[in-house]
Design a protein around this motif. Structure first.
Motif, mmCIF file in Angstrom:
data_model
loop_
_atom_site.group_PDB
_atom_site.id
_atom_site.type_symbol
_atom_site.label_atom_id
_atom_site.label_comp_id
_atom_site.label_asym_id
_atom_site.label_seq_id
_atom_site.Cartn_x
_atom_site.Cartn_y
_atom_site.Cartn_z
ATOM 1 N N LYS A 148 -7.813 8.575 4.008
ATOM 2 C CA LYS A 148 -7.261 8.496 5.369
ATOM 3 C C LYS A 148 -6.983 9.874 5.937
ATOM 4 O O LYS A 148 -7.241 10.128 7.115
ATOM 5 C CB LYS A 148 -5.971 7.669 5.370
ATOM 6 C CG LYS A 148 -6.192 6.189 5.245
ATOM 7 C CD LYS A 148 -4.875 5.438 5.321
ATOM 8 C CE LYS A 148 -5.077 3.956 5.155
ATOM 9 N NZ LYS A 148 -3.809 3.209 5.184
ATOM 10 N N LEU A 149 -6.476 10.783 5.106
ATOM 11 C CA LEU A 149 -6.203 12.159 5.568
ATOM 12 C C LEU A 149 -7.489 12.885 5.922
ATOM 13 O O LEU A 149 -7.544 13.622 6.918
ATOM 14 C CB LEU A 149 -5.426 12.920 4.508
ATOM 15 C CG LEU A 149 -3.981 12.499 4.286
ATOM 16 C CD1 LEU A 149 -3.391 13.203 3.073
ATOM 17 C CD2 LEU A 149 -3.135 12.753 5.516
ATOM 18 N N GLU A 191 0.828 -1.206 0.000
ATOM 19 C CA GLU A 191 0.000 0.000 0.000
ATOM 20 C C GLU A 191 0.863 1.258 0.000
ATOM 21 O O GLU A 191 0.566 2.221 -0.716
ATOM 22 C CB GLU A 191 -0.922 0.008 1.215
ATOM 23 C CG GLU A 191 -2.051 -0.996 1.130
ATOM 24 C CD GLU A 191 -2.930 -0.993 2.358
ATOM 25 O OE1 GLU A 191 -2.654 -0.231 3.318
ATOM 26 O OE2 GLU A 191 -3.907 -1.761 2.376
ATOM 27 N N THR A 192 1.921 1.251 0.792
ATOM 28 C CA THR A 192 2.802 2.411 0.867
ATOM 29 C C THR A 192 3.471 2.676 -0.473
ATOM 30 O O THR A 192 3.537 3.818 -0.934
ATOM 31 C CB THR A 192 3.867 2.205 1.962
ATOM 32 O OG1 THR A 192 3.203 2.016 3.211
ATOM 33 C CG2 THR A 192 4.792 3.398 2.057
ATOM 34 N N ARG A 199 -6.686 6.392 -1.663
ATOM 35 C CA ARG A 199 -6.641 5.744 -0.349
ATOM 36 C C ARG A 199 -6.060 6.706 0.699
ATOM 37 O O ARG A 199 -6.592 6.858 1.792
ATOM 38 C CB ARG A 199 -5.810 4.470 -0.422
ATOM 39 C CG ARG A 199 -5.632 3.803 0.918
ATOM 40 C CD ARG A 199 -4.800 2.518 0.917
ATOM 41 N NE ARG A 199 -3.722 2.490 -0.028
ATOM 42 C CZ ARG A 199 -3.625 1.620 -1.031
ATOM 43 N NH1 ARG A 199 -4.544 0.704 -1.223
ATOM 44 N NH2 ARG A 199 -2.600 1.652 -1.855
ATOM 45 N N LYS A 200 -4.957 7.380 0.347
ATOM 46 C CA LYS A 200 -4.324 8.303 1.284
ATOM 47 C C LYS A 200 -5.210 9.522 1.521
ATOM 48 O O LYS A 200 -5.334 10.005 2.650
ATOM 49 C CB LYS A 200 -2.958 8.736 0.739
ATOM 50 C CG LYS A 200 -2.190 9.637 1.660
ATOM 51 C CD LYS A 200 -1.939 9.014 3.008
ATOM 52 C CE LYS A 200 -0.591 8.370 3.044
ATOM 53 N NZ LYS A 200 -0.231 7.910 4.378
ATOM 54 N N SER A 201 -5.849 10.011 0.476
ATOM 55 C CA SER A 201 -6.754 11.164 0.638
ATOM 56 C C SER A 201 -7.885 10.829 1.594
ATOM 57 O O SER A 201 -8.261 11.646 2.427
ATOM 58 C CB SER A 201 -7.335 11.574 -0.720
ATOM 59 O OG SER A 201 -6.318 12.050 -1.553
ATOM 60 N N PRO A 250 -1.989 13.068 -3.711
ATOM 61 C CA PRO A 250 -2.102 11.852 -2.891
ATOM 62 C C PRO A 250 -3.029 10.835 -3.559
ATOM 63 O O PRO A 250 -3.930 11.204 -4.304
ATOM 64 C CB PRO A 250 -2.712 12.347 -1.574
ATOM 65 C CG PRO A 250 -2.618 13.815 -1.599
ATOM 66 C CD PRO A 250 -2.492 14.248 -3.015
ATOM 67 N N SER A 251 -2.779 9.575 -3.262
ATOM 68 C CA SER A 251 -3.639 8.517 -3.798
ATOM 69 C C SER A 251 -5.032 8.641 -3.185
ATOM 70 O O SER A 251 -5.202 9.237 -2.118
ATOM 71 C CB SER A 251 -3.057 7.147 -3.466
ATOM 72 O OG SER A 251 -3.154 6.905 -2.076
ATOM 73 N N ASP A 262 0.930 4.057 -2.921
ATOM 74 C CA ASP A 262 0.674 5.466 -2.629
ATOM 75 C C ASP A 262 1.816 6.343 -3.122
ATOM 76 O O ASP A 262 1.591 7.411 -3.702
ATOM 77 C CB ASP A 262 0.478 5.681 -1.125
ATOM 78 C CG ASP A 262 -0.811 5.096 -0.597
ATOM 79 O OD1 ASP A 262 -1.715 4.795 -1.410
ATOM 80 O OD2 ASP A 262 -0.920 4.928 0.640
#
Length: 64
Positions: free
Chosen positions: A59-60, A38-39, A55-57, A52-53, A42
């Motif tokens: 989470k943020l 995943e890292t 997924r990261k968006s 950002p991906s 991203d």
């Protein structure tokens, strides 16, 4: 020159100590592989798009 893809090489090293460490190592490796994948995904999206991906968006947004 414009590059259209990214290659990142990642090589973790894990040493398990004691019988409990050796017992838990397979479970830890499953978790670590997923987290690393995943890292790196991203990072690839961020390097290629500057954003950002998804997924990261997500989470943020959830954290903030």
């Amino acid at each position: 020159m414009l590059f259209r893809s990214t290659l990142v090489y990642f090589e973790p090293e894990v040493q398990a100590a004691g019988w409990l460490g050796r017992l838990m190592l397979p479970v830890f490796m499953l978790f670590a592989r997923r987290l690393a994948r995943e890292t790196l995904d991203d990072l690839k999206i961020f390097v290629e798009t500057g954003q950002p991906s998804p997924r990261k968006s997500k989470k943020l947004a959830k954290a903030g």
